[in-house]
Design a protein around this motif. Structure first.
Motif, PDB file in Angstrom:
ATOM      1  N   SER A 190       0.827  -1.201   0.000  1.00  0.00           N
ATOM      2  CA  SER A 190       0.000   0.000   0.000  1.00  0.00           C
ATOM      3  C   SER A 190       0.870   1.263   0.000  1.00  0.00           C
ATOM      4  O   SER A 190       1.870   1.334   0.698  1.00  0.00           O
ATOM      5  CB  SER A 190      -0.887  -0.013   1.235  1.00  0.00           C
ATOM      6  OG  SER A 190      -1.740   1.079   1.200  1.00  0.00           O
ATOM      7  N   GLY A 191       0.484   2.239  -0.813  1.00  0.00           N
ATOM      8  CA  GLY A 191       1.195   3.509  -0.827  1.00  0.00           C
ATOM      9  C   GLY A 191       2.419   3.526  -1.718  1.00  0.00           C
ATOM     10  O   GLY A 191       3.190   4.476  -1.683  1.00  0.00           O
ATOM     11  N   CYS A 192       2.618   2.476  -2.539  1.00  0.00           N
ATOM     12  CA  CYS A 192       3.832   2.456  -3.348  1.00  0.00           C
ATOM     13  C   CYS A 192       3.635   3.150  -4.688  1.00  0.00           C
ATOM     14  O   CYS A 192       4.566   3.256  -5.480  1.00  0.00           O
ATOM     15  CB  CYS A 192       4.310   1.020  -3.556  1.00  0.00           C
ATOM     16  SG  CYS A 192       3.269   0.085  -4.658  1.00  0.00           S
ATOM     17  N   GLY A 193       2.452   3.630  -4.973  1.00  0.00           N
ATOM     18  CA  GLY A 193       2.265   4.425  -6.181  1.00  0.00           C
ATOM     19  C   GLY A 193       1.570   3.702  -7.312  1.00  0.00           C
ATOM     20  O   GLY A 193       1.643   4.141  -8.465  1.00  0.00           O
ATOM     21  N   LYS A 194       0.837   2.634  -7.022  1.00  0.00           N
ATOM     22  CA  LYS A 194       0.161   1.910  -8.100  1.00  0.00           C
ATOM     23  C   LYS A 194      -0.971   2.727  -8.702  1.00  0.00           C
ATOM     24  O   LYS A 194      -1.094   2.841  -9.925  1.00  0.00           O
ATOM     25  CB  LYS A 194      -0.394   0.579  -7.560  1.00  0.00           C
ATOM     26  CG  LYS A 194       0.656  -0.302  -6.919  1.00  0.00           C
ATOM     27  CD  LYS A 194       0.061  -1.569  -6.358  1.00  0.00           C
ATOM     28  CE  LYS A 194      -0.968  -1.352  -5.276  1.00  0.00           C
ATOM     29  NZ  LYS A 194      -0.450  -0.887  -3.996  1.00  0.00           N
ATOM     30  N   SER A 195      -1.787   3.310  -7.828  1.00  0.00           N
ATOM     31  CA  SER A 195      -2.905   4.113  -8.340  1.00  0.00           C
ATOM     32  C   SER A 195      -2.388   5.298  -9.139  1.00  0.00           C
ATOM     33  O   SER A 195      -2.923   5.639 -10.192  1.00  0.00           O
ATOM     34  CB  SER A 195      -3.767   4.630  -7.195  1.00  0.00           C
ATOM     35  OG  SER A 195      -4.282   3.563  -6.456  1.00  0.00           O
ATOM     36  N   THR A 196      -1.342   5.919  -8.613  1.00  0.00           N
ATOM     37  CA  THR A 196      -0.760   7.055  -9.309  1.00  0.00           C
ATOM     38  C   THR A 196      -0.273   6.641 -10.697  1.00  0.00           C
ATOM     39  O   THR A 196      -0.535   7.324 -11.691  1.00  0.00           O
ATOM     40  CB  THR A 196       0.422   7.616  -8.487  1.00  0.00           C
ATOM     41  OG1 THR A 196      -0.026   7.837  -7.153  1.00  0.00           O
ATOM     42  CG2 THR A 196       0.942   8.891  -9.080  1.00  0.00           C
TER      43      THR A 196
ATOM     44  N   GLN B  29     -10.298   3.271  -7.691  1.00  0.00           N
ATOM     45  CA  GLN B  29     -10.218   2.501  -6.458  1.00  0.00           C
ATOM     46  C   GLN B  29     -11.486   2.641  -5.627  1.00  0.00           C
ATOM     47  O   GLN B  29     -11.961   1.672  -5.066  1.00  0.00           O
ATOM     48  CB  GLN B  29      -9.002   2.975  -5.655  1.00  0.00           C
ATOM     49  CG  GLN B  29      -8.686   2.102  -4.474  1.00  0.00           C
ATOM     50  CD  GLN B  29      -7.275   2.332  -3.981  1.00  0.00           C
ATOM     51  OE1 GLN B  29      -6.563   3.207  -4.442  1.00  0.00           O
ATOM     52  NE2 GLN B  29      -6.856   1.546  -3.024  1.00  0.00           N
TER      53      GLN B  29
ATOM     54  N   HIS C  39      -4.423  -6.412  -4.614  1.00  0.00           N
ATOM     55  CA  HIS C  39      -3.623  -6.831  -3.461  1.00  0.00           C
ATOM     56  C   HIS C  39      -3.678  -8.332  -3.284  1.00  0.00           C
ATOM     57  O   HIS C  39      -3.016  -8.892  -2.432  1.00  0.00           O
ATOM     58  CB  HIS C  39      -4.148  -6.152  -2.180  1.00  0.00           C
ATOM     59  CG  HIS C  39      -3.631  -4.775  -2.028  1.00  0.00           C
ATOM     60  ND1 HIS C  39      -4.383  -3.755  -1.504  1.00  0.00           N
ATOM     61  CD2 HIS C  39      -2.448  -4.216  -2.346  1.00  0.00           C
ATOM     62  CE1 HIS C  39      -3.680  -2.647  -1.513  1.00  0.00           C
ATOM     63  NE2 HIS C  39      -2.501  -2.900  -2.021  1.00  0.00           N
TER      64      HIS C  39
HETATM   65  N1  ATP Z   1      -2.232  14.252  -4.894  1.00  0.00           N
HETATM   66  C1  ATP Z   1      -1.263  13.799  -4.081  1.00  0.00           C
HETATM   67  N2  ATP Z   1      -0.512  14.669  -3.357  1.00  0.00           N
HETATM   68  C2  ATP Z   1       0.470  14.237  -2.555  1.00  0.00           C
HETATM   69  N3  ATP Z   1       0.799  12.952  -2.401  1.00  0.00           N
HETATM   70  C3  ATP Z   1       0.100  12.022  -3.081  1.00  0.00           C
HETATM   71  C4  ATP Z   1      -0.976  12.399  -3.952  1.00  0.00           C
HETATM   72  N4  ATP Z   1      -1.510  11.278  -4.488  1.00  0.00           N
HETATM   73  C5  ATP Z   1      -0.789  10.255  -3.973  1.00  0.00           C
HETATM   74  N5  ATP Z   1       0.167  10.698  -3.134  1.00  0.00           N
HETATM   75  C6  ATP Z   1       1.150   9.857  -2.420  1.00  0.00           C
HETATM   76  O1  ATP Z   1       1.759   9.026  -3.343  1.00  0.00           O
HETATM   77  C7  ATP Z   1       1.970   7.727  -2.803  1.00  0.00           C
HETATM   78  C8  ATP Z   1       1.369   6.685  -3.698  1.00  0.00           C
HETATM   79  O2  ATP Z   1      -0.035   6.779  -3.662  1.00  0.00           O
HETATM   80  P1  ATP Z   1      -0.968   5.766  -4.454  1.00  0.00           P
HETATM   81  O3  ATP Z   1      -2.377   6.130  -4.205  1.00  0.00           O
HETATM   82  O4  ATP Z   1      -0.532   5.690  -5.864  1.00  0.00           O
HETATM   83  O5  ATP Z   1      -0.631   4.393  -3.694  1.00  0.00           O
HETATM   84  P2  ATP Z   1      -1.186   2.955  -4.001  1.00  0.00           P
HETATM   85  O6  ATP Z   1      -0.029   2.108  -4.392  1.00  0.00           O
HETATM   86  O7  ATP Z   1      -2.321   2.992  -4.944  1.00  0.00           O
HETATM   87  O8  ATP Z   1      -1.681   2.497  -2.561  1.00  0.00           O
HETATM   88  P3  ATP Z   1      -2.952   1.584  -2.201  1.00  0.00           P
HETATM   89  O9  ATP Z   1      -2.574   0.184  -2.499  1.00  0.00           O
HETATM   90  O10 ATP Z   1      -3.141   1.811  -0.743  1.00  0.00           O
HETATM   91  O11 ATP Z   1      -4.115   2.044  -3.010  1.00  0.00           O
HETATM   92  C9  ATP Z   1       1.338   7.737  -1.419  1.00  0.00           C
HETATM   93  O12 ATP Z   1       2.386   7.866  -0.472  1.00  0.00           O
HETATM   94  C10 ATP Z   1       0.472   8.955  -1.412  1.00  0.00           C
HETATM   95  O13 ATP Z   1       0.495   9.541  -0.124  1.00  0.00           O
END
Ligand code: ATP
Ligand code: MG
Lengths: 278, 290
Positions: free
Chosen positions: B45-51, B116, B226
């Motif tokens: 979680s939080g590794c940037g997949k959604s981004t 998500q 996940h």
């Molecule tokens: N708009 C934003 N501004 C600042 N930080 C952001 C923003 N969007 C995401 N982040 C940060 O970027 C990192 C990756 O976020 P992301 O949502 O891509 O994680 P993820 O891999 O999808 O996690 P999860 O599995 O929990 O959904 C996180 O640490 C989040 O805090």
């Protein structure tokens, strides 16, 4: 299946009466609830008795019957209802102008950063000036006629509506925007189908705030100028020391405010159907 | 079909002391996804997949790198020289590069996305949610409703067509997001944890529905999940992200022929290896460096 136009008409009317009844029940039902009647009736009796027993001098606090008589007198001799209509007219004019200017400007400011950067500071400078402080300069520019009164009412409602609309549009959840964009939504579609709907609750809320301040400005405007409206009657009553008439005017103004707020609540209920589920 | 070249994304965030900090969401991620492939992204979680997924869809601009879909660049790269900067500023002075158009509905690429948290519109009914996206894709008025009902039927929501999303359960909202994305019949679909909110049985059914759809339409699927078992069962290739900053740690090809059986030992073995890897990463997070 044949529907004559007449059928439609009566259907429409019955719908209208049903909706108005629903509205009145929602808005003012609380006064006539079994619980509140137990409070209201004794209060009214006290209001009648206490000045009569001279616990408080009756010249300062008129009894309920004095106020009722004053209402009757105003209606017969002063055209009270005409004054109410004048006041309502000005109030609506100022409020509608404010709504039709503030909401679009707020939407544009919230939607687009360059527009925001070009306009927001201007409003930030002007908005903190308390609306009553505008009275002197407005009187000099517009005179003491209708334009001045409508302008002051407009001014009272404009900024709260503008700023709250702007804020709500700006805070739109980016996921909604993304999910429309990925399917190809243009910016216009985003505004019409996403931003506005997402902000609707906040916009109606802001109009409620605007109504409250506009009402204040209505009274101020009518006290300062013009020969019509409830605010004018109020000042006139003061000049002749007619306290019962003043109480009638005050209660009427309160009623107008209450009525407008309830009307907006009803509109919100009808528009934001999707929120009823939760 | 989808190609990501050295995608990096940095956020600047303000920490609790009021000091601006840099945050690396993705670091130099390169990925090439073939037409009709099923790719899953796995990672803590939080590794940037959604981004990363939103960058693929052109909904966020990467700080560095480029994405191509069918050879067409998704977003213009950010300027690097002063002159480029000037021009970029001028070009996007009024509308951000993420916007499609000012007044004309027009998708940039033929892809769909499931978010998500679904991001279905709460102010539209179930049916309107689907017809709205079909309208954005330029479908004629008469066909929209028909097509929407077909896809709502496929996910079992036809009887709830006139409800609002707030009146649905989490799993139903999930399926609505599904129907909405599939109804436009895209060439590729990006999905962010699409099965997270449904029970195991429904999840398995939806997975099989997805596979059937994939078989019949040859759609490209990029999915974040996940659930390692789900990834192994569905994917042609599994991309493992390392804990933040998100980089690609491993690529696993799953060469088990389809149709697959969930209890296939070959799948179980791959699943075991991936789980061990993820667990190792979590245990050693502090020591892990790029
Ligand atoms: N708009 C934003 N501004 C600042 N930080 C952001 C923003 N969007 C995401 N982040 C940060 O970027 C990192 C990756 O976020 P992301 O949502 O891509 O994680 P993820 O891999 O999808 O996690 P999860 O599995 O929990 O959904 C996180 O640490 C989040 O805090
Ligand atoms: Mg995520």
């Amino acid at each position: 299946m044949h529907y004559t136009p007449r059928n439609y008409g009566s259907k429409g009317i019955s719908l209208l009466t049903r909706e108005s009844w629903l509205f009145l029940k929602n808005a003012f039902g609380s006064i006539f609830s079994r619980e509140f009647i137990k409070v209201l009736l004794p209060l009214l009796v006290l209001w009648e008795i206490v000045p009569r027993l001279n616990i408080i001098p009756r010249t300062l606090i008129p009894t309920l019957s004095d106020v009722a008589l004053a209402f009757w007198d105003l209606t017969l001799n002063k055209g009270f209802f005409l004054h109410i209509i004048y006041s309502l007219g000005k109030f609506l004019a100022g409020l509608l102008i404010a709504i039709f200017l503030a909401i679009p400007i707020g939407i544009f400011m919230g939607w687009n950063i360059p527009i925001r950067k070009h306009t927001l500071p201007l409003f930030q400078i002007l908005a903190p000036i308390p609306p009553p402080a505008w009275v002197p300069i407005t009187i000099i520019i517009f005179g003491i006629g209708l334009p001045m009164q409508i302008y002051l009412i407009f001014l009272g409602a404009f900024y709260p509506i503008l700023f709250n609309t702007y804020q709500a549009i700006k805070d739109t959840d980016p996921r909604y925007l993304s999910s429309a964009r990925v399917f190809g939504a243009s910016e216009l579609t985003l505004i019409l189908r996403v931003y506005i709907w997402n902000a609707l609750g906040a916009i109606i809320m802001s109009v409620k705030t605007g109504v409250a301040i506009a009402l204040v400005m209505l009274v101020i405007a009518e006290m300062y100028g013009g020969r019509s409206g409830i605010g004018y009657l109020l000042v006139e009553a003061k000049d002749f020391f007619q306290i019962p008439a003043m109480v009638v005017c005050m209660l009427t103004l309160g009623l107008i405010g209450w009525f407008s707020i309830e009307l907006l609540k009803f509109a919100e209920l009808k528009l934001a159907l999707w929120k009823v589920g939760r | 079909m989808i190609e990501a070249r050295r995608i990096s994304k940095f956020f600047s965030i303000v920490n609790k002391d009021g000091i601006a900090e840099g945050l690396t969401a993705c670091l130099s991620v390169s990925l090439s996804i073939g037409k009709g492939e099923i790719i899953t992204l796995l990672g803590p979680s939080g590794c940037g997949k959604s981004t990363f997924l939103e960058i693929l869809a052109g909904l966020q601009a990467p700080t560095e790198g480029e994405v191509y879909i069918d050879g067409v660049r998704v977003l213009e790269p950010l300027p690097s020289t002063r002159n480029e900067m000037e021009e970029y500023r001028k070009k996007y002075r009024f509308l951000s590069p993420l916007a499609n158009d000012l007044i004309r509905d027009r998708p940039k690429h033929d892809i769909a996305m499931i978010f998500q948290d679904y991001a279905v519109f709460p102010w539209m009914t179930v049916l309107q949610n689907v017809t709205f996206t079909l309208k954005l894709r330029g479908l004629a008025h008469v066909e929209r409703e028909k097509q929407a009902l077909i896809y709502l039927g496929k996910v079992g929501l036809a009887s709830s067509a006139n409800k609002y999303p707030s009146q649905l359960s989490g799993g139903m909202r999930q399926r609505l997001a599904f129907a909405r994305a599939l109804s436009v019949e895209p060439k590729a679909i990006l999905m962010d944890e699409p099965f997270a909110a449904v029970d195991l049985l429904t999840r398995e059914r939806l997975q099989d529905d997805l596979l059937n759809l994939w078989k019949s339409s040859g759609i490209t699927i990029v999915m974040v999940t996940h659930d390692v078992a789900e990834a192994v069962y569905l994917s042609d290739e599994i991309v493992i992200f390392s804990p933040s900053p998100g980089t690609i740690r491993n690529l696993f090809r799953v060469d088990v022929p389809r149709p697959r059986r969930r209890d296939d030992p070959a799948l179980a073995e791959i699943q075991e290896r991936i789980s061990r890897l993820l667990k190792y990463d979590l245990d050693n997070e502090s020591e892990y460096s790029i």
